[in-house]
Design an enzyme around this catalytic site. Structure first.
Site, PDB file in Angstrom:
ATOM      1  N   ASP A 202     -16.423  20.814 -11.081  1.00  0.00           N
ATOM      2  CA  ASP A 202     -17.884  19.769 -11.352  1.00  0.00           C
ATOM      3  C   ASP A 202     -18.579  20.049 -11.819  1.00  0.00           C
ATOM      4  OD1 ASP A 202     -18.100  17.996  -9.861  1.00  0.00           O
ATOM      5  OD2 ASP A 202     -18.691  19.088  -7.633  1.00  0.00           O
TER       6      ASP A 202
ATOM      7  N   ASN B  96     -11.117   9.098  -7.792  1.00  0.00           N
ATOM      8  CA  ASN B  96     -12.248   8.559  -9.121  1.00  0.00           C
ATOM      9  C   ASN B  96     -11.857   7.872 -10.197  1.00  0.00           C
ATOM     10  OD1 ASN B  96     -11.781  12.448 -10.542  1.00  0.00           O
ATOM     11  ND2 ASN B  96     -13.360  10.941  -9.255  1.00  0.00           N
TER      12      ASN B  96
HETATM   13  C1  FPP Z   1     -16.398  15.911 -12.294  1.00  0.00           C
HETATM   14  O1  FPP Z   1     -18.081  16.098 -12.289  1.00  0.00           O
HETATM   15  C2  FPP Z   1     -15.157  16.480 -13.154  1.00  0.00           C
HETATM   16  C3  FPP Z   1     -14.692  15.569 -13.096  1.00  0.00           C
HETATM   17  C4  FPP Z   1     -14.697  13.974 -12.554  1.00  0.00           C
HETATM   18  C5  FPP Z   1     -13.389  15.600 -13.838  1.00  0.00           C
HETATM   19  C6  FPP Z   1     -13.147  16.737 -13.801  1.00  0.00           C
HETATM   20  C7  FPP Z   1     -13.071  15.710 -16.510  1.00  0.00           C
HETATM   21  C8  FPP Z   1     -13.455  16.645 -17.382  1.00  0.00           C
HETATM   22  C9  FPP Z   1     -13.456  18.476 -17.455  1.00  0.00           C
HETATM   23  C10 FPP Z   1     -13.378  16.125 -18.627  1.00  0.00           C
HETATM   24  C11 FPP Z   1     -11.774  15.820 -18.946  1.00  0.00           C
HETATM   25  C12 FPP Z   1     -10.744  16.860 -18.796  1.00  0.00           C
HETATM   26  C13 FPP Z   1      -9.617  17.203 -19.235  1.00  0.00           C
HETATM   27  C14 FPP Z   1      -8.590  18.121 -19.017  1.00  0.00           C
HETATM   28  C15 FPP Z   1      -9.093  16.693 -21.049  1.00  0.00           C
HETATM   29  P1  FPP Z   1     -18.618  14.636 -12.087  1.00  0.00           P
HETATM   30  O2  FPP Z   1     -18.971  14.019 -12.925  1.00  0.00           O
HETATM   31  O3  FPP Z   1     -18.139  14.900 -10.472  1.00  0.00           O
HETATM   32  O4  FPP Z   1     -20.372  15.644 -11.824  1.00  0.00           O
HETATM   33  P2  FPP Z   1     -21.688  15.867 -11.114  1.00  0.00           P
HETATM   34  O5  FPP Z   1     -20.725  15.741  -9.380  1.00  0.00           O
HETATM   35  O6  FPP Z   1     -22.150  15.822 -11.265  1.00  0.00           O
HETATM   36  O7  FPP Z   1     -22.104  14.431 -11.400  1.00  0.00           O
END
Ligand code: FPP
Length: 247
Positions: free
Chosen positions: A18, A66
């Protein structure tokens, strides 16, 4: 499949990655750049987990919730995943790493499904290190899917509902062939599990890190391992019972 981990070293770590969006904001970049850097952190984390002799690493890459993000962001995440799979398949085969996908597979874009299926099939024989990718995953849908499968098995006569216990139930979860996580890590200072492995983490240790996922490097991973090594896992028993071999 159900051996305990050694006292100080987890066998299975699951991570809620996250903070990509906040990382991007902090650096004055678009959210998508945060995800791109997040994907790089995934590569580093895989290396660290392998070097530390972990048997399983499960990553929450895309939740059932998501899909509600802006379309552009969903597309960018799927593109990153496609790119990641394309390049990682060679790495995984070379290092004998098995890929397991958990989640509602059939609802993912067909190009991703194809890559995932290929990677799973080609790495199926490897047993030393398994990487679990949670994609279109949610614990509640997982339990619903298990309940549907059990209902069908009951109708087919292969499950006796009066004898159903958790040991049998767990086989119907997406993670049926994986041990429960010993340690669940969540980055970015948020303290919740967000519909991730809720059944499987019933007795897991939880580690909340302040680090935003794109900055979660080898030293952050090692800090989590060190923290885990200090924990005493009791599985509902007392410390004294754990010290008595007969209990
Ligand atoms: C949360 O950050 C993360 C995700 C929605 C998914 C995780 C995705 C990755 C690490 C990139 C791609 C993955 C792979 C396996 C290639 P957020 O967007 O919720 O962060 P925030 O809470 O700060 O907005």
């Amino acid at each position: 499949m159900h051996q305990e981990s050694t006292k100080n070293q987890p066998r299975h770590i699951a991570i809620i990655m996250d903070g990509n969006g906040r990382w991007a904001k902090k650096h004055g970049l678009p959210r998508i750049e945060g995800h791109r850097r997040g994907a790089q952190a995934v590569r580093q984390c895989l290396e660290a987990a392998r070097d530390h002799g972990l048997r399983y690493l499960t990553l929450y890459a895309f939740s059932v919730e998501n899909w509600d993000r802006p379309e552009e962001e969903v597309h960018a995440l799927m593109d990153l995943l496609d790119q990641f799979l394309k390049e990682q398949i060679h790495h995984m085969l070379k290092h004998k790493i098995r890929l397991r996908v958990i989640g509602r597979y059939h609802e993912l874009p067909s190009n991703i499904q194809k890559r995932l299926r290929e990677a799973e099939e080609r790495s199926a024989e490897f047993t030393k290190f398994t990487v679990g990718l949670a994609l279109n995953y949610g614990s509640r849908t997982e339990v619903v899917d298990a309940a549907r499968a059990i209902a069908k098995a009951t109708q087919a006569g292969t499950v006796d509902p009066d004898r159903l216990d958790y040991a049998q139930f767990r086989d119907f979860l997406y993670t049926g062939d994986m041990p429960d996580p010993d340690l669940v890590i969540r980055t970015s200072g948020e303290s919740r599990l967000s519909n991730f492995l809720l059944m499987q983490s019933a007795y897991s240790e939880i580690y909340f890190s302040e680090v935003l996922w794109p900055d979660f490097d080898r030293s952050s991973f090692e800090a989590a391992l060190e923290d885990y090594a200090q924990r005493e896992r009791r599985y509902g028993k007392t410390s004294e019972q754990l010290q008595t071999p007969a209990s």
